[in-house]
Scaffold this motif. Structure first.
Motif, PDB file in Angstrom:
ATOM      1  N   TYR A 427      20.484  22.435   3.928  1.00  0.00           N
ATOM      2  CA  TYR A 427      19.038  22.560   3.948  1.00  0.00           C
ATOM      3  C   TYR A 427      18.156  22.329   5.107  1.00  0.00           C
ATOM      4  O   TYR A 427      17.059  22.900   5.206  1.00  0.00           O
ATOM      5  CB  TYR A 427      18.635  21.939   2.624  1.00  0.00           C
ATOM      6  CG  TYR A 427      18.900  22.486   1.237  1.00  0.00           C
ATOM      7  CD1 TYR A 427      18.696  23.637   0.861  1.00  0.00           C
ATOM      8  CD2 TYR A 427      20.160  21.788   0.798  1.00  0.00           C
ATOM      9  CE1 TYR A 427      19.110  24.109  -0.452  1.00  0.00           C
ATOM     10  CE2 TYR A 427      20.651  22.114  -0.665  1.00  0.00           C
ATOM     11  CZ  TYR A 427      20.016  23.479  -0.996  1.00  0.00           C
ATOM     12  OH  TYR A 427      20.548  23.910  -2.338  1.00  0.00           O
ATOM     13  N   ILE A 428      18.678  21.360   6.150  1.00  0.00           N
ATOM     14  CA  ILE A 428      17.792  20.785   7.050  1.00  0.00           C
ATOM     15  C   ILE A 428      18.189  21.310   8.533  1.00  0.00           C
ATOM     16  O   ILE A 428      17.693  21.835   9.325  1.00  0.00           O
ATOM     17  CB  ILE A 428      17.569  19.125   7.049  1.00  0.00           C
ATOM     18  CG1 ILE A 428      16.925  19.101   5.452  1.00  0.00           C
ATOM     19  CG2 ILE A 428      16.592  18.822   7.888  1.00  0.00           C
ATOM     20  CD1 ILE A 428      16.861  17.524   5.169  1.00  0.00           C
ATOM     21  N   THR A 429      19.495  21.143   8.680  1.00  0.00           N
ATOM     22  CA  THR A 429      19.973  21.171  10.109  1.00  0.00           C
ATOM     23  C   THR A 429      19.913  22.914  10.495  1.00  0.00           C
ATOM     24  O   THR A 429      20.290  23.657   9.633  1.00  0.00           O
ATOM     25  CB  THR A 429      21.308  20.719  10.090  1.00  0.00           C
ATOM     26  OG1 THR A 429      21.600  19.311   9.828  1.00  0.00           O
ATOM     27  CG2 THR A 429      21.899  20.883  11.710  1.00  0.00           C
ATOM     28  N   PRO A 430      19.141  23.385  11.530  1.00  0.00           N
ATOM     29  CA  PRO A 430      19.145  24.687  11.714  1.00  0.00           C
ATOM     30  C   PRO A 430      20.520  25.120  12.364  1.00  0.00           C
ATOM     31  O   PRO A 430      21.223  24.332  12.819  1.00  0.00           O
ATOM     32  CB  PRO A 430      17.983  24.790  12.903  1.00  0.00           C
ATOM     33  CG  PRO A 430      18.309  23.280  13.591  1.00  0.00           C
ATOM     34  CD  PRO A 430      18.550  22.383  12.451  1.00  0.00           C
ATOM     35  N   ASN A 431      20.827  26.436  12.191  1.00  0.00           N
ATOM     36  CA  ASN A 431      21.900  27.247  12.714  1.00  0.00           C
ATOM     37  C   ASN A 431      21.486  28.742  13.066  1.00  0.00           C
ATOM     38  O   ASN A 431      20.993  29.466  12.118  1.00  0.00           O
ATOM     39  CB  ASN A 431      22.972  27.096  11.568  1.00  0.00           C
ATOM     40  CG  ASN A 431      24.434  27.739  12.096  1.00  0.00           C
ATOM     41  OD1 ASN A 431      24.369  28.077  13.169  1.00  0.00           O
ATOM     42  ND2 ASN A 431      25.290  27.392  11.032  1.00  0.00           N
ATOM     43  N   ASP A 432      21.835  28.940  14.371  1.00  0.00           N
ATOM     44  CA  ASP A 432      21.450  30.329  14.581  1.00  0.00           C
ATOM     45  C   ASP A 432      22.542  31.430  14.060  1.00  0.00           C
ATOM     46  O   ASP A 432      22.453  32.390  13.937  1.00  0.00           O
ATOM     47  CB  ASP A 432      21.649  30.368  16.011  1.00  0.00           C
ATOM     48  CG  ASP A 432      20.719  29.434  17.155  1.00  0.00           C
ATOM     49  OD1 ASP A 432      19.539  29.606  16.218  1.00  0.00           O
ATOM     50  OD2 ASP A 432      20.828  29.284  18.069  1.00  0.00           O
ATOM     51  N   THR A 433      23.792  30.653  13.458  1.00  0.00           N
ATOM     52  CA  THR A 433      24.878  31.957  13.031  1.00  0.00           C
ATOM     53  C   THR A 433      25.170  31.081  11.987  1.00  0.00           C
ATOM     54  O   THR A 433      26.443  30.716  11.593  1.00  0.00           O
ATOM     55  CB  THR A 433      25.822  32.094  14.045  1.00  0.00           C
ATOM     56  OG1 THR A 433      26.588  30.778  14.300  1.00  0.00           O
ATOM     57  CG2 THR A 433      25.634  32.599  15.252  1.00  0.00           C
ATOM     58  N   PRO A 434      24.399  31.167  10.659  1.00  0.00           N
ATOM     59  CA  PRO A 434      24.847  30.535   9.323  1.00  0.00           C
ATOM     60  C   PRO A 434      26.228  31.360   8.784  1.00  0.00           C
ATOM     61  O   PRO A 434      26.024  32.557   9.331  1.00  0.00           O
ATOM     62  CB  PRO A 434      23.490  30.485   8.716  1.00  0.00           C
ATOM     63  CG  PRO A 434      22.706  31.504   9.100  1.00  0.00           C
ATOM     64  CD  PRO A 434      23.215  31.634  10.470  1.00  0.00           C
ATOM     65  N   VAL A 435      26.375  30.858   7.657  1.00  0.00           N
ATOM     66  CA  VAL A 435      27.519  31.727   7.045  1.00  0.00           C
ATOM     67  C   VAL A 435      26.653  32.829   6.429  1.00  0.00           C
ATOM     68  O   VAL A 435      25.688  32.574   5.805  1.00  0.00           O
ATOM     69  CB  VAL A 435      28.208  30.795   5.905  1.00  0.00           C
ATOM     70  CG1 VAL A 435      28.974  31.714   4.803  1.00  0.00           C
ATOM     71  CG2 VAL A 435      28.893  30.018   6.570  1.00  0.00           C
ATOM     72  N   ALA A 436      27.100  34.081   6.557  1.00  0.00           N
ATOM     73  CA  ALA A 436      26.438  35.307   5.925  1.00  0.00           C
ATOM     74  C   ALA A 436      26.477  35.140   4.389  1.00  0.00           C
ATOM     75  O   ALA A 436      26.997  34.447   3.941  1.00  0.00           O
ATOM     76  CB  ALA A 436      27.241  36.484   6.590  1.00  0.00           C
ATOM     77  N   ALA A 437      25.205  35.670   4.144  1.00  0.00           N
ATOM     78  CA  ALA A 437      25.317  35.953   2.427  1.00  0.00           C
ATOM     79  C   ALA A 437      26.235  36.772   1.941  1.00  0.00           C
ATOM     80  O   ALA A 437      26.825  37.817   2.317  1.00  0.00           O
ATOM     81  CB  ALA A 437      23.831  36.514   2.098  1.00  0.00           C
ATOM     82  N   PHE A 438      26.838  36.205   0.796  1.00  0.00           N
ATOM     83  CA  PHE A 438      27.878  37.083   0.116  1.00  0.00           C
ATOM     84  C   PHE A 438      27.740  36.669  -1.381  1.00  0.00           C
ATOM     85  O   PHE A 438      27.191  35.609  -2.033  1.00  0.00           O
ATOM     86  CB  PHE A 438      29.104  36.664   0.584  1.00  0.00           C
ATOM     87  CG  PHE A 438      29.705  35.091   0.538  1.00  0.00           C
ATOM     88  CD1 PHE A 438      30.398  34.785  -0.712  1.00  0.00           C
ATOM     89  CD2 PHE A 438      29.407  34.449   1.213  1.00  0.00           C
ATOM     90  CE1 PHE A 438      30.820  33.659  -1.075  1.00  0.00           C
ATOM     91  CE2 PHE A 438      29.669  33.076   1.240  1.00  0.00           C
ATOM     92  CZ  PHE A 438      30.438  32.514   0.048  1.00  0.00           C
ATOM     93  N   ARG A 439      28.370  37.473  -2.130  1.00  0.00           N
ATOM     94  CA  ARG A 439      28.473  37.193  -3.776  1.00  0.00           C
ATOM     95  C   ARG A 439      29.869  36.682  -4.186  1.00  0.00           C
ATOM     96  O   ARG A 439      30.865  37.382  -3.704  1.00  0.00           O
ATOM     97  CB  ARG A 439      28.299  38.599  -4.541  1.00  0.00           C
ATOM     98  CG  ARG A 439      28.136  38.373  -6.110  1.00  0.00           C
ATOM     99  CD  ARG A 439      27.680  39.654  -6.568  1.00  0.00           C
ATOM    100  NE  ARG A 439      27.676  39.635  -7.988  1.00  0.00           N
ATOM    101  CZ  ARG A 439      26.688  39.015  -8.857  1.00  0.00           C
ATOM    102  NH1 ARG A 439      25.795  38.363  -8.252  1.00  0.00           N
ATOM    103  NH2 ARG A 439      26.850  39.091 -10.017  1.00  0.00           N
ATOM    104  N   ALA A 440      30.002  35.601  -4.786  1.00  0.00           N
ATOM    105  CA  ALA A 440      31.319  35.114  -5.029  1.00  0.00           C
ATOM    106  C   ALA A 440      31.874  35.877  -6.051  1.00  0.00           C
ATOM    107  O   ALA A 440      30.919  36.792  -6.886  1.00  0.00           O
ATOM    108  CB  ALA A 440      30.930  33.677  -5.797  1.00  0.00           C
TER     109      ALA A 440
END
Length: 475
Positions: A427-440
């Motif tokens: 929730y806090i640490t920034p990330n330029d390439t986070p895990v992409a949104a997906f549906r389980a």
């Protein structure tokens, strides 16, 4: 022999054996289309198994007292079956991959075989049946750890697990031989009256405890845990962390109460030392981990130490607290591993802490579920983990172990810090390439819904704890 009593007292074992045969036959005859429904078939059968385990029944024994049934045994078997059900749901996506699709049958048969072994351990009234159940649970577990045998870490994990398992089983069998040599019997009920605390019997206690300490991942028998958890498939890791650990912890308490009651001071001293080491060492090492599977390995070692707080008093309150703690721990831990597993499948194997930076923004629902589970593991109210920790602390405090409870409370603060590291990353640490949104997938969503219900409701619905407490026994 009264066959009716076999089906009454051993209904969990008989039902599970029948399910094993059905799954084996289904694996033989199912075509490509049938394999797509493999998970649904197995999970449906496990629902039947849970119902069979939890059906009420009276106490009794079979085969001259080698097998015993108590209503508490049915509750524990039902809890373990629920854990196996959730693991099978979470493994569905992984088992549908091209490299594992043809091995679905082997996976489910191994899971059910280990579960059957745990059932025999729980119901044993004789060390011979107990050891048979232990090996029936251990050998398939080693196969599960090495399931991805062509991957270097999985093969290494399987080798380490089987070597440690063989050594611990041999050590335990050596201790059981001391017990037989000094008492002339292998029956739990007969042995207690013949123990006098002689040096050989003290050695037998230490060796027996060492063998089960390996299964529970207690310090100093924990060195295999992190490597095996990291190398095993994530679904297998989750199974190891809760189902195997829960069964071994309950069996340890049962044997200490039924067999080693005359040596209560000796095993309480041993447990005091091991509990402090397990909680403290695991917490300190967990802070340093950046691979989340290794992180959860040290978390499970720490949680095993908290479970020992329920064991050390040997009381009925301790047994109730232990079973309730395992149930709550199962819900929270399987939720965490469920998220780890589905992220790993969708990202090609990302399990590092930095991989979850910004995860809360791209996948808010999965991040929320993981956060609630971590809060429960840390013991934050009003989640179920707070109540489970309170009850194990109460059991140890009632037994007079005030200093031990204080040390455990201090370590709870340390554990809160490292669990919040994951929440901070999401929730806090920034990330330029986070895990992409997906549906389980659907099975994962169902499993996480079951886990979230446990995390949110088990603590506030008092009927669960009260129901377990009705059938507890102790010293």
């Amino acid at each position: 022999m009264d066959y009716t009593s076999i089906f009454t007292l051993m209904r969990a074992e008989v039902t599970l054996t029948a399910i094993l045969v059905l799954v084996f036959l289904y694996d033989l005859v199912a075509g490509e289309r049938g394999r797509r429904r493999f998970s649904a078939v197995v999970c449906g059968l496990l629902v039947v198994q849970v119902a069979a385990s939890l059906l009420p029944g009276g106490e009794g024994e079979l085969f001259g007292g080698m097998f015993q049934y108590h209503p508490m045994h049915g509750i524990v078997k039902g809890v373990l079956a629920v854990g196996a059900l959730v693991v099978c749901l979470q493994a569905d996506t992984w088992l549908r991959r091209e490299d594992t699709r043809h091995k679905q049958g082997e996976f489910y048969i191994l899971i059910l075989s280990t579960l059957l072994g745990m059932y025999f351990m729980i119901g044993a009234g004789n060390f011979l049946l107990f050891f048979i159940g232990l090996e029936l649970a251990s050998v398939p577990t080693a196969c599960l750890v090495a399931f991805d045998k062509y991957k270097r870490y999985s093969a290494e994990a399987g080798a380490k697990y089987i070597l440690c398992a063989l050594f611990s089983s041999g050590l335990m069998l050596y201790g059981i031989s001391f017990l037989y040599g000094t008492t002339g019997t292998l029956y739990f009920g007969d042995m207690a009256a013949l123990l006098d605390g002689s040096p050989l019997q003290v050695m037998a206690l230490v060796f027996f405890f060492s063998g089960l300490g390996f299964k529970i991942s207690l310090v100093p028998f924990h060195l295999w845990t992190a490597d095996s958890y990291q190398g095993a498939p994530t679904a297998v890791t989750s199974y190891l962390s809760v189902v195997s650990k829960g069964a071994a912890a309950f069996v340890l308490l049962t044997v200490l109460v039924k067999v080693f009651a005359p040596m209560v001071r000796e095993w309480q001293t041993l447990l005091w030392i091991v509990t402090v080491l397990s909680i403290t060492v695991a917490n300190l090492f967990a802070i340093r981990q950046r691979d989340l599977k290794r992180f959860m390995a040290f978390s499970s070692i720490s949680q095993a130490g908290y479970i020992m707080l329920a064991v050390i008093g040997g009381s009925a309150l301790g047994m109730t607290s232990l079973v309730f703690y395992v149930l709550v721990y199962m819900a929270a831990n399987l939720a965490v591993f469920g998220v780890l597993s589905v992220v790993e499948q969708h990202t090609g194997g990302k399990v590092g802490l930095e991989d979850y930076n910004g995860f809360g923004k791209t996948n808010p629902r999965l991040a929320l579920g993981m956060t609630l589970a971590l809060f429960s593991l840390a013991g934050i109210p009003p989640f179920a983990g707070f109540f489970s920790k309170f009850f194990v602390f109460a059991a140890a405090f009632e037994g007079g172990f005030h200093g031990l409870v204080f040390i455990a409370l201090v370590n709870t603060v340390i554990s809160l810090y490292y669990y919040l590291l994951i929440v901070k990353a999401m929730y806090i640490t920034p990330n330029d390439t986070p895990v992409a949104a997906f549906r389980a997938d659907r099975c994962t969503r169902i499993s996480l819904a079951i886990c979230m219900a446990g995390v949110l409701l088990l603590g506030v619905v008092s009927a669960v704890y009260d129901g377990i407490n009705l059938f507890s026994f102790g010293l």
